[in-house]
Design a protein around this motif. Structure first.
Motif: not given
Lengths: 90, 483
Positions: A11-14, A16-19, A21-22, A24, A45
């Motif tokens: 669930f780290g931002t990195l 999540f942003i780098m793919g 999020s899919a 979910e 993370c």
């Protein structure tokens, strides 16, 4: 009843942003039988992204004890299927 | 709509690297980014011929990220650091919001129709006979299309009994609703800024990531770094569909990036909805037939450039962004105001009106969070906070619904145009030419609304799910019943 296959999504931002999020929509992509045998959860993370030479690139997902780098839905679903089948053998 | 594919991820990696360099006061090392991302003795991604090309493309991407139009390059030896300094000096501002990274454009196909090797070179040669431009010849027992003559009518494809002729789309041209992108004499795509409505569909469509928006991020970083003035961010309503976090947690994360304060654009949307309801009632009373919404900047641009008949009926009410900016200025009169959203066209809107100094995208916000190690897991703000119903402005149908709740007048007959595409443009043209009984027309350029914006973080389906879970408002409820 056998234990559930555990899918841990970073669930780290990195990630999540780098793919990441899919993921979910991961549970929507598993068929009902697999979904019942799977436990999807998040993990804070673990820092794999700081050691890409060792662990590979984000996003990271763990299916039981297997770490998947550059994870995408298909890779994770394949790993989940493998784990669930393996569990049935035991 | 944002999709996470390799082209998007490379853009995000570059943004993250730029943010990191800026934060660590190492901007003068910016020319190293292409070398670090495509190091020596490695093979380039198989879609590029070699690392040198890969580096050149990264260089031009950074140029766009620094706010330049790639086409404005005059000296190929100018360093990225020099561009960075020029950008910060703020001396030049070229045309357009979107720019083509010409090195990355593979000039897809010369002609949309091509003969596959299923061609039998048949005796009848229906394709040759049918072609109105004599563009087809037989060579080595197979038909061949001369791209210089082919006009793309497709008659040959229909004529071939073996289905051997295929249609190969050019994704950017196909996605552009207003024919603003075309191949120039060199076969490279070029944007006609007289026609472009900044919707960003070409950027999302290009599989080579050859189209980018000219970013203003470096200016935002610069403002945050020098504490002379308060730097205030406003988060577009679609923010609730971007992260696995509630609004308050996102606002808290944005503050940790260095912004002085954070506002929710949905608060401005409350004013937009109220004023637009009043304007609608007055507009109808004055004898006009209908009013269209005006919060989607790509739609307003579209009306100006392509559907001028609509102009008298496009609402003049300020967009939520503009109302939010004025609310921020009440509290912080000398603030630098930054709009953060999923939209490319907002940049053009912000340039047109005073009030908003810079526009940033959610993708850039996410990348900046990576660069500064801001994670939600260490955020202690976890109260869901107040639900502003106007968050629904992020969803197709939500604006009309919000206006309806404040509207008082004759019976409301709303029509929702969900996405500017060729089909809906035809419908709009028809509506402007014929009589109809709709009196409120909501238009959103992105199908599904801002949640599907081109510079959002995740795919529309994910954004919808997150929005449902985090915003306190149900997307599906609004899609069915309105507000």
């Amino acid at each position: 009843m056998t234990e559930k296959t555990e899918v841990s999504i970073c669930f780290g931002t990195l990630c999540f942003i780098m793919g990441g999020s899919a993921f979910e929509l991961l549970s929507e992509h598993l068929d009902e039988e697999l979904r019942e045998k799977t436990l999807i959860r998040g993990m804070n993370c673990p820092g794999y992204c700081n050691q890409t030479s060792e662990y590979g690139k984000p996003p990271f997902v763990k299916v039981n004890n297997t770490l998947i780098s550059e994870a995408n839905l298909q890779k994770v679903i394949t790993a989940v299927k493998k784990e669930v089948l393996h569990g049935a053998d035991k | 709509m944002a999709q996470t594919n390799n082209a998007t991820l490379i853009r995000r990696e570059i943004i993250t690297r730029l943010c990191r360099l800026y934060a660590e006061n190492r901007l003068d090392e910016i020319d190293r980014i292409p070398l670090e991302m495509a190091p020596r003795n490695t093979t380039a991604h198989n879609s590029r011929c070699c690392i040198h090309k890969a580096r050149a493309i990264i260089r031009y991407r950074i140029m766009a990220l620094l706010g330049f139009n790639v086409a404005d390059e005059t000296d190929e030896l100018e360093t990225l650091y020099s561009y960075a300094l020029r950008s910060l000096a703020g001396t030049d501002r070229g045309k357009g919001v979107l720019t083509v990274v010409d090195e990355a454009c593979t000039s897809c196909v010369k002609s949309n129709y091509t003969v596959s090797n299923l061609c039998r070179g048949c005796l009848a040669s229906h394709c040759m006979v049918t072609c109105p431009k004599q563009a087809i010849t037989m060579e080595n027992g197979q038909a061949k299309i001369d791209p210089a003559r082919c006009v793309g009518c497709g008659l040959c494809q229909d004529a071939c009994p073996y289905h051997a002729i295929i249609y190969v789309p050019i994704p950017c041209e196909e996605s552009c609703p207003v024919k603003a992108i075309y191949r120039n004499a060199q076969g490279i795509e070029e944007i006609d800024y007289e026609k472009c409505i900044h919707c960003g569909k070409c950027m999302v469509a290009c599989p080579f990531g050859a189209i980018m928006y000219r970013s203003q991020l470096i200016h935002v970083l610069h403002q945050i770094a020098k504490p002379a003035k308060p730097v205030v961010a406003m988060l577009a309503p679609a923010v609730c569909g971007q992260f696995r976090a509630d609004y308050t947690a996102v606002a808290d994360a944005v503050k940790r990036l260095g912004f002085t304060d954070v506002f929710e654009v949905a608060e401005g949307a409350v004013l937009t909805a109220r004023h637009e309801a009043g304007e609608l009632a007055a507009h109808l009373e004055s004898g006009r037939e209908f009013l269209t919404t005006s919060c989607c900047p790509a739609w307003v641009e579209m009306a100006h450039k392509h559907l001028p008949k609509f102009l008298p009926d496009v609402s003049e009410t300020w967009s939520p962004m503009r109302y939010s900016a004025s609310m921020i200025r009440e509290k912080y009169p000398d603030a630098m105001v930054v709009f953060i959203g999923p939209c490319v066209a907002k940049q053009a809107e912000a340039l047109k009106y005073p009030g908003v100094d810079f526009v940033m995208t959610f993708e850039e916000l996410g990348s900046l969070m990576i660069a500064l190690n801001v994670d939600f897991q260490d955020s202690d703000a976890s109260v869901p906070g107040e639900v502003i119903r106007e968050r629904a402005f992020a969803i197709s149908g939500g604006v009309a619904g919000a206006v309806a709740q404040y509207y008082q007048g004759e019976v409301l007959k709303p029509l929702v145009i969900n996405g500017i595409n060729k089909k809906n443009i035809a419908l709009l043209r028809k509506l402007s030419a014929t009589k109809h009984d709709y009196n409120l027309i909501e238009v959103m350029a992105c199908e599904g609304g801002c949640l599907s914006g081109p510079a959002g973080i995740s795919a529309p389906a994910v954004a919808r799910k997150l929005f449902n879970a985090r915003s306190g408002i149900s997307v599906d409820q609004i899609a069915i019943t309105g507000f």
